[in-house]
Enzyme design. Structure first.
Site, short mmCIF file in Angstrom:
data_model
loop_
_atom_site.label_atom_id
_atom_site.label_comp_id
_atom_site.label_asym_id
_atom_site.label_seq_id
_atom_site.Cartn_x
_atom_site.Cartn_y
_atom_site.Cartn_z
N ASN A 9 0.86 -1.18 0.00
CA ASN A 9 0.00 0.00 0.00
C ASN A 9 0.90 1.24 0.00
OD1 ASN A 9 -1.83 2.03 0.50
ND2 ASN A 9 -2.28 1.40 2.61
N TRP A 10 1.01 1.85 -1.16
CA TRP A 10 1.93 3.00 -1.29
C TRP A 10 1.36 4.26 -0.65
CZ3 TRP A 10 4.35 3.04 -6.91
CH2 TRP A 10 5.03 1.83 -7.12
N LYS A 11 0.08 4.26 -0.33
CA LYS A 11 -0.59 5.45 0.22
C LYS A 11 -0.36 6.65 -0.71
CE LYS A 11 0.12 3.49 4.75
NZ LYS A 11 0.04 3.66 6.17
N HIS A 100 -9.51 0.92 5.16
CA HIS A 100 -8.23 1.19 5.82
C HIS A 100 -8.47 2.19 6.96
CE1 HIS A 100 -4.14 2.53 6.54
NE2 HIS A 100 -3.73 1.46 5.89
N GLU A 102 -6.90 4.66 7.95
CA GLU A 102 -6.69 6.07 7.59
C GLU A 102 -7.93 6.64 6.89
OE1 GLU A 102 -2.98 5.54 5.51
OE2 GLU A 102 -2.01 5.06 7.39
N GLU A 172 -5.30 -5.03 10.78
CA GLU A 172 -4.32 -3.96 10.94
C GLU A 172 -4.58 -3.20 12.24
OE1 GLU A 172 -2.45 -2.86 6.93
OE2 GLU A 172 -4.10 -1.51 7.31
N GLY A 178 2.37 2.33 10.77
CA GLY A 178 3.30 3.44 10.60
C GLY A 178 4.01 3.86 11.87
N SER A 218 3.44 -2.05 10.50
CA SER A 218 4.89 -2.04 10.70
C SER A 218 5.54 -3.40 10.42
CB SER A 218 5.25 -1.53 12.10
OG SER A 218 4.80 -0.21 12.25
N GLY A 239 2.79 -1.13 4.37
CA GLY A 239 2.80 0.30 4.05
C GLY A 239 4.22 0.76 3.78
N GLY A 240 4.85 1.34 4.80
CA GLY A 240 6.18 1.95 4.65
C GLY A 240 7.20 1.08 3.93
C1 PEP Z 1 -0.82 0.13 6.14
O1 PEP Z 1 -0.99 1.34 6.06
O2 PEP Z 1 -1.63 -0.64 5.61
C2 PEP Z 1 0.35 -0.34 6.87
C3 PEP Z 1 0.37 -1.58 7.28
O3 PEP Z 1 1.36 0.58 7.08
P1 PEP Z 1 2.81 0.29 7.74
O4 PEP Z 1 3.31 -1.00 7.17
O5 PEP Z 1 3.64 1.46 7.33
O6 PEP Z 1 2.59 0.20 9.21
#
Ligand code: PEP
Length: 255
Positions: A9-11, A100, A102, A172, A178, A218, A239-240
């Site tokens: 997920n590049w956001k 999600h 967010e 999640e 994040g 994470s 994500g990251g």
């Molecule tokens: C996400 O936003 O779906 C996610 C898991 O982010 P991160 O891996 O950066 O915690």
């Protein structure tokens, strides 16, 4: 049938040029280094404007798939700025992330709206990656299972058996997204097993067994192997670490 999936997920990150370079690095590394019987599916979820071009750049193989990060609940019409599920399908998307945290938090997407988005995605032939997860406050109040159970019931379990078959679930925990604070593999396994149990109650044992449940929060090259070794963890929503080709490839190699 249950699959192993690693979805990136590049956001709202990268430019078009950086996105093309990133996906080219990822596909090259994965093609060079993931050769054996590791059947993991890789889903790349870039921002809307890059979907078509990035989809074109994905090698034609059963390994790589394209996903979007959101879609409208509306089918088409005068909804300025919105992107429909059918549009996404027409540019090559197979998956769409819905629910999600967010989107729930910053765009006030509630279970009612998410139910409509799920229906719209499924009607267009997309496979939803439906996210659930508790806040730190909820976890500390020892209310995680109630909370997840309500998110599943109100957001997801209105689907028919056939519709539910198309859904991937991502657990999640919000406190892990994040933050660099990953759930332990035991914490992830406990909630994944609980989600599977809820599916068995709402549908049946076969549906529970066949549903792919991803962990997100994470996850990185260091902790992925341990997380993915849990019996009810079928992969990750990343994500990251999906923005770094080496890290993302190492996560894919963790299976
Ligand atoms: C996400 O936003 O779906 C996610 C898991 O982010 P991160 O891996 O950066 O915690």
């Amino acid at each position: 049938m249950r699959k192993n999936i690693v979805a990136g997920n590049w956001k709202m990150n990268t430019t078009y040029q950086d996105g093309l370079a990133l996906v080219s690095e990822i596909t090259n590394m994965v093609q060079d280094e993931v050769t054996g019987p590791n059947g993991v599916e890789v889903v790349i979820c870039p921002p809307f404007p890059f979907l078509f071009a990035i989809g074109k750049q994905l090698p034609a193989s059963s390994r790589f798939h394209l996903g979007a990060q959101n879609c409208s609940e509306k089918e088409s019409g005068a909804y300025t700025g919105e992107v429909s599920a059918k549009m996404l399908q027409s540019v090559g998307c197979e998956y769409v992330i819905l629910g999600h945290s967010e989107r729930r938090q910053y765009f006030r997407e509630d279970d009612e709206l998410l139910s409509q988005k799920l229906k719209a995605a499924l009607a267009a032939g997309l496979k939803p990656i439906f996210c659930v997860g508790e806040s730190l406050e909820t976890r500390e109040a020892d209310d995680t299972f109630n909370f997840i159970s309500k998110q599943l019931k109100d957001g997801l379990f209105h689907l028919s058996n056939e519709e539910f078959d198309q859904v991937v679930i991502a657990y999640e925990p919000i406190w892990a997204i994040g933050t660099g604070k990953t759930a332990t593999s035991a914490q992830a396994q406990e909630v994944h097993a609980f989600i599977r149990e809820q599916i068995a109650r709402a549908y049946d044992a076969e549906a529970a067994l066949n549903t792919t449940i991803l962990y997100g929060g994470s996850a990185n090259a260091q902790n992925a192997r341990e997380l993915f070794s849990q019996p009810d963890v079928d992969g990750g929503l990343i994500g990251g670490a999906s923005l770094k080709s080496r890290d993302f490839t190492e996560i894919i190699k963790s299976f």
